[in-house]
Design a protein around this motif. Sequence first.
Motif, PDB file in Angstrom:
ATOM      1  N   PHE A   1      15.120  18.259 113.638  1.00  0.00           N
ATOM      2  CA  PHE A   1      14.359  19.482 113.885  1.00  0.00           C
ATOM      3  C   PHE A   1      13.063  19.206 114.630  1.00  0.00           C
ATOM      4  CE2 PHE A   1      17.345  21.130 110.934  1.00  0.00           C
ATOM      5  CZ  PHE A   1      17.417  22.495 111.139  1.00  0.00           C
ATOM      6  N   THR A   2      13.108  18.187 115.487  1.00  0.00           N
ATOM      7  CA  THR A   2      11.988  17.920 116.381  1.00  0.00           C
ATOM      8  C   THR A   2      12.221  18.656 117.693  1.00  0.00           C
ATOM      9  OG1 THR A   2      11.598  15.746 115.410  1.00  0.00           O
ATOM     10  CG2 THR A   2      10.695  16.138 117.610  1.00  0.00           C
ATOM     11  N   ILE A   3      11.190  19.310 118.183  1.00  0.00           N
ATOM     12  CA  ILE A   3      11.321  20.088 119.405  1.00  0.00           C
ATOM     13  C   ILE A   3      11.425  19.150 120.593  1.00  0.00           C
ATOM     14  CG2 ILE A   3      10.232  21.811 120.887  1.00  0.00           C
ATOM     15  CD1 ILE A   3       8.723  22.814 118.416  1.00  0.00           C
ATOM     16  N   GLU A   4      12.500  19.310 121.389  1.00  0.00           N
ATOM     17  CA  GLU A   4      12.696  18.460 122.559  1.00  0.00           C
ATOM     18  C   GLU A   4      12.299  19.180 123.839  1.00  0.00           C
ATOM     19  OE1 GLU A   4      16.784  17.201 122.303  1.00  0.00           O
ATOM     20  OE2 GLU A   4      16.159  15.344 121.347  1.00  0.00           O
TER      21      GLU A   4
ATOM     22  N   SER B   1       8.516  22.936 112.115  1.00  0.00           N
ATOM     23  CA  SER B   1       7.697  23.622 111.110  1.00  0.00           C
ATOM     24  C   SER B   1       6.392  24.140 111.691  1.00  0.00           C
ATOM     25  CB  SER B   1       7.404  22.672 109.940  1.00  0.00           C
ATOM     26  OG  SER B   1       6.709  21.524 110.404  1.00  0.00           O
ATOM     27  N   LEU B   2       6.068  23.694 112.924  1.00  0.00           N
ATOM     28  CA  LEU B   2       4.884  24.234 113.581  1.00  0.00           C
ATOM     29  C   LEU B   2       5.054  25.730 113.867  1.00  0.00           C
ATOM     30  CD1 LEU B   2       2.133  23.589 114.999  1.00  0.00           C
ATOM     31  CD2 LEU B   2       3.455  23.227 117.111  1.00  0.00           C
ATOM     32  N   LEU B   3       6.304  26.161 114.074  1.00  0.00           N
ATOM     33  CA  LEU B   3       6.580  27.548 114.458  1.00  0.00           C
ATOM     34  C   LEU B   3       7.236  28.364 113.352  1.00  0.00           C
ATOM     35  CD1 LEU B   3       7.960  26.955 118.073  1.00  0.00           C
ATOM     36  CD2 LEU B   3       5.622  27.505 117.388  1.00  0.00           C
ATOM     37  N   ALA B   4       7.829  27.712 112.347  1.00  0.00           N
ATOM     38  CA  ALA B   4       8.550  28.439 111.302  1.00  0.00           C
ATOM     39  C   ALA B   4       8.218  27.846 109.946  1.00  0.00           C
ATOM     40  CB  ALA B   4      10.049  28.385 111.559  1.00  0.00           C
TER      41      ALA B   4
ATOM     42  N   LEU C   1      16.468  36.256 111.225  1.00  0.00           N
ATOM     43  CA  LEU C   1      15.384  37.208 111.447  1.00  0.00           C
ATOM     44  C   LEU C   1      14.208  36.722 110.617  1.00  0.00           C
ATOM     45  CD1 LEU C   1      14.641  39.841 112.874  1.00  0.00           C
ATOM     46  CD2 LEU C   1      15.294  41.067 110.801  1.00  0.00           C
ATOM     47  N   THR C   2      13.218  36.186 111.295  1.00  0.00           N
ATOM     48  CA  THR C   2      12.104  35.564 110.597  1.00  0.00           C
ATOM     49  C   THR C   2      10.819  35.873 111.349  1.00  0.00           C
ATOM     50  OG1 THR C   2      11.253  33.452 109.772  1.00  0.00           O
ATOM     51  CG2 THR C   2      12.434  33.405 111.870  1.00  0.00           C
ATOM     52  N   GLU C   3       9.748  35.095 111.029  1.00  0.00           N
ATOM     53  CA  GLU C   3       8.468  35.296 111.677  1.00  0.00           C
ATOM     54  C   GLU C   3       8.049  34.030 112.407  1.00  0.00           C
ATOM     55  OE1 GLU C   3       5.878  36.554 108.543  1.00  0.00           O
ATOM     56  OE2 GLU C   3       6.202  38.676 108.990  1.00  0.00           O
TER      57      GLU C   3
ATOM     58  N   VAL D   1      10.487  37.728 114.816  1.00  0.00           N
ATOM     59  CA  VAL D   1      11.367  37.269 115.890  1.00  0.00           C
ATOM     60  C   VAL D   1      12.790  37.174 115.361  1.00  0.00           C
ATOM     61  CG1 VAL D   1       9.584  35.998 117.147  1.00  0.00           C
ATOM     62  CG2 VAL D   1      10.892  34.843 115.338  1.00  0.00           C
ATOM     63  N   GLU D   2      13.706  37.203 116.297  1.00  0.00           N
ATOM     64  CA  GLU D   2      15.118  36.961 115.985  1.00  0.00           C
ATOM     65  C   GLU D   2      15.529  35.704 116.729  1.00  0.00           C
ATOM     66  OE1 GLU D   2      18.769  39.921 115.946  1.00  0.00           O
ATOM     67  OE2 GLU D   2      18.459  39.089 117.971  1.00  0.00           O
TER      68      GLU D   2
END
Length: 798
Positions: free
Chosen positions: A153-156, A179-182, A208-210, A221-222
């Motif tokens: 779950f590291t952003i590439e 986890s920086l965004l969610a 469907l989360t924030e 956001v979706e």
Amino acid sequence: MSDSAGQGATGSARESPRALLDALVARLPAPALVVGSELSVLAANEEFAGLVDQPRAQVIGTGLHTLFDGVSRERIDANCDREDASLTAPSATTDDDRWVDFTFERNRSDGETVYLGVGHDVTTRYRHEQRLEQYERIIETIDDGVFTLDESFTIETVNSALASMSGYAEEELVGADASLLADEDALDEAAQIVSEIRRGERDVGTLLTELQRADGERHPVETRFSTYRDADGSHRQVGVVRDVSERLNFAEMLGELHDTTRQLLHAETKEAVTEIIAETASDVLGVPASTIYLFDRHENQLRRTATAGTDTSGVTASGHEPPTVVGPGDGLIWDVFVDDTEVTLETGDSYRPLDEFGVFYAQTSIDDDARTRELLDILTSSAEAALARVDRETVLREREAERRRRNEELRQLEQVNEILRRVDRALVEAGTCEEIEQAVCSELAESGWFSFAWVGTCDGDTVHPQQWAGRSSGYLDAISMSAVGDGGPPAIQTAQSGEPTVVRSITDDLRQEHWRTEAISRNFQSAISVPLSYDDYLYGVLTVYADQTDAFGDTLESVFLELGESIGNAMQEIASRQRHPTDSVVELELSLSTPESTLSRLAESLDGPVECEGVVPSGADTTRLFLRIADDGLALESLGGEIGRIETITQVSDDGRYEVTVNGSTVPATLLDYGAQLLEVEAEANHVDAVVHLAADTDVRAFVEQLERAYPSVQMHARRERSTQHLTENNLRAVLEERLTERQLEVLQTAYFSGFFDWPRETTGEEVASLLGITQPTVNRHLRVGERKLLELVLDED
């Protein structure tokens, strides 16, 4: 091209004989060729000919730039100098979109510069690179955020849209943990979905989360994502993040509009509907100002019924002051209504027709998105549906109320008719006017429908109570019975006008008239007063009170008016009976001013007196007069069509006697109706002289006043008492009239006045039948019956 020129233009070149280059081209397995300085093909192998779909012999001598688009000497030199790693060009001779990657080497042969080139078909690779470039551009141009994650779950990778959406720079996002965004809950759920995708249980996951922004705010956001296997066997995630705040706001507004629809279902008036719509436009849709106009069918105008987004003065937030009333030709609002077409101004303000019911104005902006306008469309449709429903239900309620009102009127009418039947029986049984008055008041008061009833007689501007019944409690003593101005109690108003007076609510103008306060202190809420008259002679007034407001509607008013006429007829009948002579009579000599009467007009036309010897009523409005004139009848018969209301003129004898049928009232008939017996009636041009007998107890003054209401001037020249002892004790004429039917009396009078009983006879039975419009046998039968009854009165000892 010389060697020096070639070297100066192209740089260093290897010395290679042409034969060696041609042999090398022929042996190479890849497409190869030799081109000169002008790019003409000097040598080529079969592989190259196949690459361009041309015979090798045809390729030789052809310019390379005609075989491949975009090839030039400069690009080849750059390729040779390694300024460009490769030279890629599309084929100009093949049907497919073929791309070839060339590598050239500069050579010197026989003093000229030539180029040895090797080509490779890179169509598949080029197309793949194009698609990748398209994907990159798509990803960078879409508004949704795009990302890839590794297994931890590291952003590439991210696109610029996700960076803008989150508030972080792309460099801050790449390499950071998701986890920086969610939050952790969202990541746990995403991990579970990833596992399901890997097991083949689903293809795509949706969350469907924030989104956690850099500024600390959270946006709904979706996220839609899936996984793919990389070349090294690891699994990665690719996903799309969409900002759904507007969609959620839209859904929330739709929910509130749904609540508005439920409110509209309970609205009972059009005004309530417009208030709900205006408030919804302001509170839910955020419209700065809105106004709704309803069409008034009766006034043919649009009337403002609801506004929102305005201050207390009615001015909207934009300074727009909506008109209160809009009529034909008053501008845009009326045009929108009659044309049934929505109009949106350059400012964005919109005017929407509400079907046949009105206009909905909304202050909007050109910057408002399509969803706001879509919500306004939904709200407009809801308003139209609600107004149509209220309109239908209003019509149904009005019909139901009208049905109930009519049923109540019918029920009331049935009960009132029962009361009137009892009153009618009392009228028949009454022997005096006082008995009539008391019977009427008692029956009305005892019915339960009415609280108080009384009858009064009129003397100038004053009404004198005679009889009453019910809950009066001194009411008649507490109020004034004299006329003051145009007001006063109902009885006074009726006595003055001779017309019915209906007071639907006594509490109206309570402080203006004293009688009203006295009435409501006894719980009288409504009243009616009707005249008791006969032939324009007012005997008195009947006034009735009820404990309910508006108790005397149009139907009851008509019923009471007929009741007043019946009471007046009954009083006239009693007065007529009282005027029949007994053992003495009052004889009056009268002169009536009658310039417009039929008899006076006949006398004026004949220039001589006309004597009336008999009167025979024939129907409600027709009278047969038996007249005698001194002159011959030629002039009289010629006047039939000239004098109005004369229907027929018939000569009944040779001595100047005529039967004249008149439609409408006549002086002799009026005297009979008022209870007089005619002795002499003679008409001149402007007046009629008459000698009549009245009963001894007749009120002569009232009799004359009654005549004065019918004629401009009445003069009494003489009044005498006459004895009638020569008549029988039972009053022969009165008893005979009671025993004969109306038709028998009419036939007997007609035969007598026409000379049928004279000797010699002036008329025959056939002529009498002709005068009456009946057959001769019928005349003979009526004459025999009449003669027998007359002889019975004279000769019968009983």
